[in-house]
Design a protein around this motif. Structure first.
Motif, PDB file in Angstrom:
ATOM      1  N   VAL A 128      44.584  43.769  45.384  1.00  0.00           N
ATOM      2  CA  VAL A 128      43.567  44.756  45.733  1.00  0.00           C
ATOM      3  C   VAL A 128      44.184  46.132  45.527  1.00  0.00           C
ATOM      4  O   VAL A 128      45.192  46.457  46.145  1.00  0.00           O
ATOM      5  CB  VAL A 128      43.092  44.585  47.194  1.00  0.00           C
ATOM      6  CG1 VAL A 128      42.036  45.616  47.542  1.00  0.00           C
ATOM      7  CG2 VAL A 128      42.563  43.180  47.417  1.00  0.00           C
ATOM      8  N   ARG A 129      43.559  46.926  44.666  1.00  0.00           N
ATOM      9  CA  ARG A 129      44.080  48.246  44.311  1.00  0.00           C
ATOM     10  C   ARG A 129      43.110  49.336  44.750  1.00  0.00           C
ATOM     11  O   ARG A 129      41.914  49.259  44.474  1.00  0.00           O
ATOM     12  CB  ARG A 129      44.261  48.359  42.801  1.00  0.00           C
ATOM     13  CG  ARG A 129      45.191  47.342  42.208  1.00  0.00           C
ATOM     14  CD  ARG A 129      45.172  47.418  40.704  1.00  0.00           C
ATOM     15  NE  ARG A 129      46.073  46.443  40.108  1.00  0.00           N
ATOM     16  CZ  ARG A 129      46.074  46.138  38.823  1.00  0.00           C
ATOM     17  NH1 ARG A 129      45.223  46.728  37.993  1.00  0.00           N
ATOM     18  NH2 ARG A 129      46.914  45.251  38.367  1.00  0.00           N
ATOM     19  N   GLU A 144      39.515  46.396  42.359  1.00  0.00           N
ATOM     20  CA  GLU A 144      39.893  47.807  42.320  1.00  0.00           C
ATOM     21  C   GLU A 144      38.699  48.664  42.703  1.00  0.00           C
ATOM     22  O   GLU A 144      37.571  48.408  42.263  1.00  0.00           O
ATOM     23  CB  GLU A 144      40.393  48.198  40.926  1.00  0.00           C
ATOM     24  CG  GLU A 144      40.956  49.598  40.886  1.00  0.00           C
ATOM     25  CD  GLU A 144      41.720  49.881  39.604  1.00  0.00           C
ATOM     26  OE1 GLU A 144      42.029  51.058  39.379  1.00  0.00           O
ATOM     27  OE2 GLU A 144      42.015  48.956  38.832  1.00  0.00           O
ATOM     28  N   THR A 145      38.966  49.668  43.524  1.00  0.00           N
ATOM     29  CA  THR A 145      37.910  50.574  43.954  1.00  0.00           C
ATOM     30  C   THR A 145      38.508  51.919  44.338  1.00  0.00           C
ATOM     31  O   THR A 145      39.721  52.064  44.436  1.00  0.00           O
ATOM     32  CB  THR A 145      37.099  49.968  45.122  1.00  0.00           C
ATOM     33  OG1 THR A 145      35.964  50.790  45.381  1.00  0.00           O
ATOM     34  CG2 THR A 145      37.934  49.840  46.382  1.00  0.00           C
ATOM     35  N   TRP A 194      29.858  44.164  50.760  1.00  0.00           N
ATOM     36  CA  TRP A 194      30.689  43.791  49.609  1.00  0.00           C
ATOM     37  C   TRP A 194      29.819  43.523  48.375  1.00  0.00           C
ATOM     38  O   TRP A 194      30.063  44.057  47.302  1.00  0.00           O
ATOM     39  CB  TRP A 194      31.533  42.569  49.955  1.00  0.00           C
ATOM     40  CG  TRP A 194      32.216  41.979  48.772  1.00  0.00           C
ATOM     41  CD1 TRP A 194      31.820  40.882  48.058  1.00  0.00           C
ATOM     42  CD2 TRP A 194      33.401  42.453  48.142  1.00  0.00           C
ATOM     43  NE1 TRP A 194      32.696  40.654  47.033  1.00  0.00           N
ATOM     44  CE2 TRP A 194      33.681  41.608  47.061  1.00  0.00           C
ATOM     45  CE3 TRP A 194      34.262  43.520  48.398  1.00  0.00           C
ATOM     46  CZ2 TRP A 194      34.774  41.776  46.224  1.00  0.00           C
ATOM     47  CZ3 TRP A 194      35.363  43.683  47.570  1.00  0.00           C
ATOM     48  CH2 TRP A 194      35.605  42.826  46.498  1.00  0.00           C
ATOM     49  N   GLY A 195      28.814  42.680  48.525  1.00  0.00           N
ATOM     50  CA  GLY A 195      27.958  42.314  47.396  1.00  0.00           C
ATOM     51  C   GLY A 195      27.244  43.518  46.806  1.00  0.00           C
ATOM     52  O   GLY A 195      27.121  43.649  45.583  1.00  0.00           O
ATOM     53  N   GLU A 196      26.774  44.387  47.654  1.00  0.00           N
ATOM     54  CA  GLU A 196      26.095  45.605  47.203  1.00  0.00           C
ATOM     55  C   GLU A 196      27.051  46.507  46.414  1.00  0.00           C
ATOM     56  O   GLU A 196      26.698  47.041  45.371  1.00  0.00           O
ATOM     57  CB  GLU A 196      25.560  46.362  48.425  1.00  0.00           C
ATOM     58  CG  GLU A 196      24.786  47.610  48.115  1.00  0.00           C
ATOM     59  CD  GLU A 196      24.321  48.307  49.385  1.00  0.00           C
ATOM     60  OE1 GLU A 196      24.166  49.538  49.337  1.00  0.00           O
ATOM     61  OE2 GLU A 196      24.130  47.630  50.422  1.00  0.00           O
ATOM     62  N   ARG A 202      35.316  47.029  41.130  1.00  0.00           N
ATOM     63  CA  ARG A 202      35.537  46.261  39.907  1.00  0.00           C
ATOM     64  C   ARG A 202      36.350  45.019  40.260  1.00  0.00           C
ATOM     65  O   ARG A 202      37.405  45.134  40.886  1.00  0.00           O
ATOM     66  CB  ARG A 202      36.265  47.120  38.874  1.00  0.00           C
ATOM     67  CG  ARG A 202      35.383  48.257  38.365  1.00  0.00           C
ATOM     68  CD  ARG A 202      36.125  49.323  37.608  1.00  0.00           C
ATOM     69  NE  ARG A 202      37.177  50.024  38.336  1.00  0.00           N
ATOM     70  CZ  ARG A 202      36.978  50.948  39.290  1.00  0.00           C
ATOM     71  NH1 ARG A 202      35.757  51.251  39.672  1.00  0.00           N
ATOM     72  NH2 ARG A 202      37.991  51.552  39.871  1.00  0.00           N
ATOM     73  N   VAL A 203      35.838  43.867  39.887  1.00  0.00           N
ATOM     74  CA  VAL A 203      36.505  42.611  40.209  1.00  0.00           C
ATOM     75  C   VAL A 203      36.724  41.809  38.932  1.00  0.00           C
ATOM     76  O   VAL A 203      35.935  41.880  38.000  1.00  0.00           O
ATOM     77  CB  VAL A 203      35.693  41.762  41.216  1.00  0.00           C
ATOM     78  CG1 VAL A 203      35.558  42.468  42.537  1.00  0.00           C
ATOM     79  CG2 VAL A 203      34.329  41.414  40.676  1.00  0.00           C
TER      80      VAL A 203
END
Length: 142
Positions: free
Chosen positions: A76-77, A102-103, A118-120, A128-129
């Motif tokens: 997780v970045r 990443e966010t 999370w989904g939203e 970005r996953v």
């Protein structure tokens, strides 16, 4: 010319290390939660939090995620403040990991504290996953 045994004086840093820790006091849970509260307060008011507050809040929440989901299969970045590896499963050892989230700092704070779903966030492109293990919805909010 080599130093004679016993004639060298110990360095000041060695003497200090014996008396106290080199880690700053800001690592206490109270200070971390204060950083999260201060950062969220600033965001709620429409301001950008101070860099040190932002950094402390992001790192505190990343640490909480790593504690909640121990492992090394997902990275997780939250640039430029931090990154952690978490979630049980096969770990990567070199290169770009296969499972990455990443966010930006603001989105991370909102997701981690339950102010954004999370989904939203993924649907809107704010997160970005990549990879099959990159769904953190089971671990969030913290």
């Amino acid at each position: 010319m080599p130093c004679l045994t016993g004639s060298a004086r110990p360095r000041a840093s060695v003497m200090r290390a014996a008396r106290e820790s080199y880690r700053p006091v800001v690592s206490s849970p109270h200070v971390k939660s204060a950083a999260v509260a201060a950062a969220l307060s600033a965001l709620d008011e429409g301001r950008t939090p101070d860099r040190s507050v932002y950094r402390g809040a992001v790192r505190a929440l990343l640490t909480a995620l790593a504690e909640r989901a121990p492992g090394r299969s997902v990275e997780v970045r939250v640039p430029p403040y931090g990154a952690v590896q978490c979630v049980p499963g096969p770990r990567h050892t070199r290169g770009t990991p296969p499972n990455v989230v990443e966010t930006d700092p603001e989105t991370w704070l909102r997701i981690a504290t339950g102010r954004l779903d999370w989904g939203e966030a993924v649907t809107e492109g704010r997160v970005r996953v990549s990879g099959i293990r990159a769904d953190l919805s089971a671990y969030l909010p913290l």
